[in-house]
Design a protein around this motif. Sequence first.
Motif, mmCIF file in Angstrom:
data_model
loop_
_atom_site.group_PDB
_atom_site.id
_atom_site.type_symbol
_atom_site.label_atom_id
_atom_site.label_comp_id
_atom_site.label_asym_id
_atom_site.label_seq_id
_atom_site.Cartn_x
_atom_site.Cartn_y
_atom_site.Cartn_z
ATOM 1 N N GLY A 93 4.336 -8.176 9.046
ATOM 2 C CA GLY A 93 4.408 -8.379 7.828
ATOM 3 C C GLY A 93 3.572 -6.264 7.401
ATOM 4 N N LEU A 94 4.712 -5.750 8.813
ATOM 5 C CA LEU A 94 4.713 -4.723 8.033
ATOM 6 C C LEU A 94 5.524 -4.231 7.534
ATOM 7 N N VAL A 95 6.896 -4.833 7.411
ATOM 8 C CA VAL A 95 8.260 -4.577 6.848
ATOM 9 C C VAL A 95 8.474 -5.397 5.153
ATOM 10 N N HIS A 96 8.229 -4.478 4.001
ATOM 11 C CA HIS A 96 9.446 -5.653 3.220
ATOM 12 C C HIS A 96 11.021 -5.335 2.807
ATOM 13 N N ARG A 97 10.973 -6.241 2.638
ATOM 14 C CA ARG A 97 12.938 -6.441 2.433
ATOM 15 C C ARG A 97 13.523 -7.222 1.179
#
Length: 136
Positions: free
Chosen positions: A79-83
Amino acid sequence: MVSAVADDLDDLAEDLAFDVFSRQCPSRSALEHVTGRWGSLTLGALHESGCRFNELRRRVDGVSEKMLSQTLQALERDGLVHREAQPTNPPRVDYELTPLGRQVAERLMALIELVESRMPEVLTARERYDETRGGR
């Protein structure tokens, strides 16, 4: 159904006392994703701004395509990076920090800045250590 599972997970999280020092605790793997070499450098690079995969690979000098892909998948799962994949030809994929990722990256950047600013002391300590231990 998904909502019920999410509610159950929220209830479980509230009941648990997470302890990164316990090998069973899921916080340990999340911490490893953040503090590993490629995870910390990837979060640091994304802290500056969101970017595409190849831009990120150039910014994180030395990371292989495979390792960067694995790192991004782990950070996305946590849940730290959005792709975001754009439906273009050729495909375009953008990566950016989530609000949680931004919080983690801000603290990480403070640590990075501290280490960089104290490197003269680190280098002196290394020299002193190497002299007393027979050198490297």
